[in-house]
Design a protein around this motif. Structure first.
Motif, PDB file in Angstrom:
ATOM      1  N   LEU A  29       3.219  -5.732   5.453  1.00 16.22           N
ATOM      2  CA  LEU A  29       3.635  -7.097   5.190  1.00 16.22           C
ATOM      3  C   LEU A  29       5.121  -7.259   5.499  1.00 16.22           C
ATOM      4  CD1 LEU A  29       2.707  -9.851   4.123  1.00 16.22           C
ATOM      5  CD2 LEU A  29       3.382  -9.106   1.836  1.00 16.22           C
ATOM      6  N   SER A  30       5.913  -6.301   5.050  1.00 14.30           N
ATOM      7  CA  SER A  30       7.351  -6.363   5.322  1.00 14.30           C
ATOM      8  C   SER A  30       7.969  -4.975   5.195  1.00 14.30           C
ATOM      9  CB  SER A  30       8.060  -7.325   4.369  1.00 14.30           C
ATOM     10  OG  SER A  30       7.981  -6.863   3.042  1.00 14.30           O
ATOM     11  N   ILE A  31       9.040  -4.782   5.971  1.00 16.86           N
ATOM     12  CA  ILE A  31       9.834  -3.562   5.874  1.00 16.86           C
ATOM     13  C   ILE A  31      11.003  -3.853   4.932  1.00 16.86           C
ATOM     14  CG2 ILE A  31      11.245  -1.892   7.104  1.00 16.86           C
ATOM     15  CD1 ILE A  31       8.368  -1.672   7.887  1.00 16.86           C
ATOM     16  N   ASN A  32      11.250  -2.996   3.995  1.00 15.12           N
ATOM     17  CA  ASN A  32      12.338  -3.203   3.042  1.00 15.12           C
ATOM     18  C   ASN A  32      13.533  -2.330   3.427  1.00 15.12           C
ATOM     19  OD1 ASN A  32      10.628  -5.043   1.752  1.00 15.12           O
ATOM     20  ND2 ASN A  32       9.693  -3.392   0.578  1.00 15.12           N
ATOM     21  N   ASP A  33      13.737  -1.233   2.781  1.00 16.61           N
ATOM     22  CA  ASP A  33      14.879  -0.379   3.088  1.00 16.61           C
ATOM     23  C   ASP A  33      14.497   0.711   4.091  1.00 16.61           C
ATOM     24  OD1 ASP A  33      15.878  -0.470  -0.387  1.00 16.61           O
ATOM     25  OD2 ASP A  33      16.339  -1.845   1.250  1.00 16.61           O
ATOM     26  N   ILE A  34      15.449   1.047   4.944  1.00 14.09           N
ATOM     27  CA  ILE A  34      15.247   2.067   5.991  1.00 14.09           C
ATOM     28  C   ILE A  34      16.375   3.084   5.906  1.00 14.09           C
ATOM     29  CG2 ILE A  34      15.150   2.488   8.465  1.00 14.09           C
ATOM     30  CD1 ILE A  34      14.261  -0.506   8.719  1.00 14.09           C
ATOM     31  N   TYR A  94      14.779  12.684  10.178  1.00 15.38           N
ATOM     32  CA  TYR A  94      13.608  12.048   9.577  1.00 15.38           C
ATOM     33  C   TYR A  94      13.891  10.585   9.257  1.00 15.38           C
ATOM     34  CZ  TYR A  94      12.074  16.857   8.679  1.00 15.38           C
ATOM     35  OH  TYR A  94      11.699  18.170   8.812  1.00 15.38           O
ATOM     36  N   CYS A  95      12.958   9.757   9.606  1.00 10.77           N
ATOM     37  CA  CYS A  95      12.995   8.348   9.242  1.00 10.77           C
ATOM     38  C   CYS A  95      12.308   8.199   7.884  1.00 10.77           C
ATOM     39  CB  CYS A  95      12.264   7.559  10.326  1.00 10.77           C
ATOM     40  SG  CYS A  95      12.017   5.828   9.977  1.00 10.77           S
ATOM     41  N   TYR A  96      12.845   7.368   7.023  1.00  6.18           N
ATOM     42  CA  TYR A  96      12.279   7.121   5.689  1.00  6.18           C
ATOM     43  C   TYR A  96      12.278   5.612   5.467  1.00  6.18           C
ATOM     44  CZ  TYR A  96      11.936   7.125   0.565  1.00  6.18           C
ATOM     45  OH  TYR A  96      11.557   6.901  -0.730  1.00  6.18           O
ATOM     46  N   VAL A  97      11.110   5.068   5.231  1.00  7.28           N
ATOM     47  CA  VAL A  97      10.969   3.611   5.147  1.00  7.28           C
ATOM     48  C   VAL A  97      10.295   3.209   3.843  1.00  7.28           C
ATOM     49  CG1 VAL A  97       9.847   1.610   6.184  1.00  7.28           C
ATOM     50  CG2 VAL A  97      10.871   3.349   7.653  1.00  7.28           C
ATOM     51  N   LYS A  98      10.859   2.204   3.205  1.00  8.56           N
ATOM     52  CA  LYS A  98      10.230   1.575   2.049  1.00  8.56           C
ATOM     53  C   LYS A  98       9.682   0.227   2.515  1.00  8.56           C
ATOM     54  CE  LYS A  98      13.284   3.703  -1.371  1.00  8.56           C
ATOM     55  NZ  LYS A  98      14.231   3.463  -2.479  1.00  8.56           N
ATOM     56  N   LEU A  99       8.404  -0.025   2.256  1.00  7.92           N
ATOM     57  CA  LEU A  99       7.791  -1.242   2.763  1.00  7.92           C
ATOM     58  C   LEU A  99       6.813  -1.834   1.760  1.00  7.92           C
ATOM     59  CD1 LEU A  99       4.670  -0.367   3.660  1.00  7.92           C
ATOM     60  CD2 LEU A  99       5.923   0.759   5.510  1.00  7.92           C
ATOM     61  N   ASN A 103      -1.522  -5.371   0.762  1.00  7.85           N
ATOM     62  CA  ASN A 103      -2.025  -5.515  -0.590  1.00  7.85           C
ATOM     63  C   ASN A 103      -0.911  -5.865  -1.589  1.00  7.85           C
ATOM     64  OD1 ASN A 103      -0.586  -3.153  -0.863  1.00  7.85           O
ATOM     65  ND2 ASN A 103      -2.365  -1.840  -1.267  1.00  7.85           N
ATOM     66  N   HIS A 104       0.298  -6.079  -1.040  1.00  8.48           N
ATOM     67  CA  HIS A 104       1.470  -6.488  -1.820  1.00  8.48           C
ATOM     68  C   HIS A 104       2.006  -5.388  -2.734  1.00  8.48           C
ATOM     69  CE1 HIS A 104       1.423 -10.733  -0.544  1.00  8.48           C
ATOM     70  NE2 HIS A 104       0.112 -10.553  -0.496  1.00  8.48           N
ATOM     71  N   PHE A 105       1.538  -4.180  -2.509  1.00 12.73           N
ATOM     72  CA  PHE A 105       2.121  -3.040  -3.202  1.00 12.73           C
ATOM     73  C   PHE A 105       3.219  -2.428  -2.324  1.00 12.73           C
ATOM     74  CE2 PHE A 105      -0.246  -2.365  -7.037  1.00 12.73           C
ATOM     75  CZ  PHE A 105      -1.425  -3.054  -6.831  1.00 12.73           C
ATOM     76  N   ASN A 106       4.204  -1.814  -2.984  1.00 13.74           N
ATOM     77  CA  ASN A 106       5.307  -1.165  -2.273  1.00 13.74           C
ATOM     78  C   ASN A 106       5.016   0.319  -2.099  1.00 13.74           C
ATOM     79  OD1 ASN A 106       6.825  -3.556  -2.147  1.00 13.74           O
ATOM     80  ND2 ASN A 106       7.667  -3.198  -4.176  1.00 13.74           N
ATOM     81  N   TYR A 107       5.341   0.810  -0.948  1.00 10.83           N
ATOM     82  CA  TYR A 107       5.128   2.219  -0.624  1.00 10.83           C
ATOM     83  C   TYR A 107       6.347   2.743   0.115  1.00 10.83           C
ATOM     84  CZ  TYR A 107       0.225   0.966  -1.387  1.00 10.83           C
ATOM     85  OH  TYR A 107      -0.952   0.508  -1.931  1.00 10.83           O
TER      86      TYR A 107
END
Length: 120
Positions: A29-34, A94-99, A103-107
């Protein structure tokens, strides 16, 4: 399920440049912090650069002025431009992404890592 795919690593001479890419694939749905981290042999993983979803960035002191992190949210892709590379930059990156998923859950996810070797 989401997968992060990194590319762009390789062997480069001191003073050279590389551009790492990290694309997120899946139900996003969206990318948050990278963030980008690196780990050299025998050393702990360390933060190299990060960009939040408001565009603010931070860098490790060792890479300030040489590395630049950017993001293209429309393509779920982010980049780490590395200039004036030094032998001490040799590591697996390593790339690390919070998204947020559909389902509107954050991972949060880690990429598989890409080797950067700086050597003459």
């Amino acid at each position: 399920q989401v997968q992060l795919v990194e590319s762009g690593g390789g062997l480069v001479q001191p003073g050279g440049s590389l551009r790492l890419s990290c694309v997120a694939l899946g139900s996003i749905l969206s990318i948050n912090d990278i963030s980008w981290y690196r780990q050299a042999p025998g050393k702990e993983r360390e933060l190299v650069a990060a960009v939040s979803n408001d565009g603010s960035t931070e860098y490790a002191d060792s890479v300030k002025g040489r590395f630049a992190i950017s993001r293209d949210d429309a393509k779920y892709t982010n980049f780490l431009q590395m200039n004036n590379l030094k032998p001490d930059d040799t590591a697996v990156y390593y790339c690390y992404v919070k998204l947020t998923a559909w389902n509107h859950f954050n991972y949060d996810y880690w990429g598989q890592g890409t080797q950067v070797t700086v050597s003459s």
